[in-house]
Write a protein that holds these residues in place. Structure first.
Motif, mmCIF file in Angstrom:
data_model
loop_
_atom_site.group_PDB
_atom_site.id
_atom_site.type_symbol
_atom_site.label_atom_id
_atom_site.label_comp_id
_atom_site.label_asym_id
_atom_site.label_seq_id
_atom_site.Cartn_x
_atom_site.Cartn_y
_atom_site.Cartn_z
ATOM 1 N N UNK A 152 0.823 -1.193 0.000
ATOM 2 C CA UNK A 152 0.000 0.000 0.000
ATOM 3 C C UNK A 152 0.863 1.251 0.000
ATOM 4 N N UNK A 153 2.113 1.108 0.450
ATOM 5 C CA UNK A 153 3.031 2.240 0.384
ATOM 6 C C UNK A 153 3.488 2.442 -1.046
ATOM 7 N N UNK A 154 3.989 3.632 -1.376
ATOM 8 C CA UNK A 154 4.498 3.906 -2.712
ATOM 9 C C UNK A 154 5.714 3.032 -2.936
ATOM 10 N N UNK A 155 5.821 2.389 -4.110
ATOM 11 C CA UNK A 155 6.864 1.391 -4.302
ATOM 12 C C UNK A 155 7.861 1.749 -5.386
ATOM 13 N N UNK A 156 8.035 3.012 -5.723
ATOM 14 C CA UNK A 156 9.090 3.427 -6.627
ATOM 15 C C UNK A 156 9.033 2.672 -7.929
ATOM 16 N N UNK A 157 10.187 2.082 -8.350
ATOM 17 C CA UNK A 157 10.225 1.397 -9.637
ATOM 18 C C UNK A 157 9.731 -0.032 -9.527
ATOM 19 N N UNK A 158 9.305 -0.463 -8.325
ATOM 20 C CA UNK A 158 8.822 -1.825 -8.155
ATOM 21 C C UNK A 158 7.345 -1.903 -8.533
ATOM 22 N N UNK A 159 7.040 -1.751 -9.816
ATOM 23 C CA UNK A 159 5.666 -1.805 -10.279
ATOM 24 C C UNK A 159 5.381 -3.138 -10.920
ATOM 25 N N UNK A 160 4.135 -3.600 -10.761
ATOM 26 C CA UNK A 160 3.782 -4.900 -11.324
ATOM 27 C C UNK A 160 3.961 -4.891 -12.831
ATOM 28 N N UNK A 161 3.622 -3.768 -13.490
ATOM 29 C CA UNK A 161 3.702 -3.704 -14.939
ATOM 30 C C UNK A 161 5.094 -3.919 -15.469
ATOM 31 N N UNK A 162 6.091 -3.212 -14.918
ATOM 32 C CA UNK A 162 7.441 -3.284 -15.456
ATOM 33 C C UNK A 162 7.999 -4.691 -15.371
ATOM 34 N N UNK A 163 7.793 -5.362 -14.265
ATOM 35 C CA UNK A 163 8.334 -6.714 -14.145
ATOM 36 C C UNK A 163 7.505 -7.715 -14.927
ATOM 37 N N UNK A 164 6.197 -7.486 -15.043
ATOM 38 C CA UNK A 164 5.356 -8.379 -15.828
ATOM 39 C C UNK A 164 5.782 -8.355 -17.291
ATOM 40 N N UNK A 165 6.175 -7.173 -17.798
ATOM 41 C CA UNK A 165 6.654 -7.065 -19.180
ATOM 42 C C UNK A 165 7.903 -7.914 -19.365
ATOM 43 N N UNK A 166 8.823 -7.814 -18.422
ATOM 44 C CA UNK A 166 10.063 -8.604 -18.503
ATOM 45 C C UNK A 166 9.749 -10.104 -18.500
ATOM 46 N N UNK A 167 8.862 -10.512 -17.584
ATOM 47 C CA UNK A 167 8.542 -11.940 -17.489
ATOM 48 C C UNK A 167 7.797 -12.433 -18.724
ATOM 49 N N UNK A 168 6.942 -11.582 -19.303
ATOM 50 C CA UNK A 168 6.252 -11.960 -20.546
ATOM 51 C C UNK A 168 7.258 -12.147 -21.674
ATOM 52 N N UNK A 169 8.255 -11.265 -21.734
ATOM 53 C CA UNK A 169 9.280 -11.373 -22.774
ATOM 54 C C UNK A 169 10.103 -12.644 -22.590
ATOM 55 N N UNK A 170 10.475 -12.942 -21.352
ATOM 56 C CA UNK A 170 11.217 -14.172 -21.074
ATOM 57 C C UNK A 170 10.393 -15.383 -21.482
ATOM 58 N N UNK A 171 9.113 -15.382 -21.124
ATOM 59 C CA UNK A 171 8.231 -16.500 -21.461
ATOM 60 C C UNK A 171 8.144 -16.698 -22.974
ATOM 61 N N UNK A 172 8.063 -15.585 -23.719
ATOM 62 C CA UNK A 172 7.983 -15.684 -25.176
ATOM 63 C C UNK A 172 9.248 -16.315 -25.749
ATOM 64 N N UNK A 173 10.397 -15.935 -25.208
ATOM 65 C CA UNK A 173 11.658 -16.498 -25.696
ATOM 66 C C UNK A 173 11.782 -17.972 -25.339
ATOM 67 N N UNK A 174 11.281 -18.337 -24.170
ATOM 68 C CA UNK A 174 11.286 -19.761 -23.792
ATOM 69 C C UNK A 174 10.422 -20.559 -24.768
ATOM 70 N N UNK A 175 9.279 -19.991 -25.143
ATOM 71 C CA UNK A 175 8.386 -20.670 -26.093
ATOM 72 C C UNK A 175 9.019 -20.810 -27.474
ATOM 73 N N UNK A 176 9.983 -19.929 -27.761
ATOM 74 C CA UNK A 176 10.697 -20.013 -29.034
ATOM 75 C C UNK A 176 11.851 -21.011 -28.979
#
Length: 212
Positions: A152-176
């Motif tokens: 609930x506190x402000x979390x700086x660069x620790x946003x769900x979106x930024x890390x979700x993008x990274x994990x989605x990209x990793x997942x796509x490369x694994x699928x390749x």
């Protein structure tokens, strides 16, 4: 053991905070960046790493489970104690820490206060080619690695979106068909080059890294 606290910020000190949970004040050690995000009197959820020693019982607090997981992982490396682990998280944040680990970037680790060249080199060597820590799942189906943190506190660069993008990209490369270590290294390099990239762009940049 205590794994998480949800309550009100009662007091903020130089290296710790008091979290009031139903009238009980828990003294929690925290890094400077995390403390700077707190406001006295606000409701907050703190992820806790409990350390028990012969002569002490210490609570270390983090605004995301991902940060707590990295704090625990770092201390598995020889020469890294709680203060050094906090310094690394303060200097880099979980996102850049993960990138530095994937790339074996000793210069990034060396930015942390008290981390000299020898220890920075050891961190780069021992963290490279290893997947990031998974952390604890507090709700069914919740993937910590794909959700950068909940607080609930402000979390700086620790946003769900930024890390979700990274994990989605990793997942796509694994699928390749790419190996996870190669995929994470390529995504880390791509994300460092273009931190605000959306998933598709990050995948394209990562593929360029893999083709080098």
């Amino acid at each position: 053991m205590i794994g998480k606290l949800r309550g009100r910020v009662d007091a903020i000190g130089e290296s710790e905070a008091v979290i009031d949970v139903n009238g009980v004040g828990y003294l929690v050690g925290m890094g400077g960046q995390a403390l700077a995000r707190l406001q006295q009197g606000e409701d907050v959820e703190i992820h806790i790493e409990t350390q028990v020693r012969e002569d002490s019982f210490k609570l270390w607090g983090f605004l995301s489970e991902r940060e707590r997981a990295w704090f625990a992982r770092l201390q598995l490396i020889q020469g890294v104690g709680a203060k050094a682990a906090l310094a690394l998280l303060d200097a880099l944040g979980a996102n850049e820490l993960e990138s530095a680990a994937a790339l074996g970037d000793s210069s990034a680790f060396g930015q942390a206060k008290g981390v000299g060249p020898k220890l920075a080199g050891r961190l780069a060597l021992e963290l490279k080619d290893k997947p990031p820590p998974i952390g604890r799942a507090f709700t069914p189906g919740f993937n910590v690695a794909a959700s950068a943190g909940i607080a609930s506190a402000k979390s700086g660069d620790e946003t769900a979106g930024s890390n979700a993008v990274r994990e989605d990209a990793v997942s796509a490369l694994l699928n390749l068909g790419y190996a996870e270590t190669d995929a994470r290294r390529a995504v880390a390099a791509a994300n460092r080059a273009q931190p605000e990239a959306v998933t598709g762009d990050l995948i394209r940049l990562a593929l360029k890294e893999l083709s080098k």
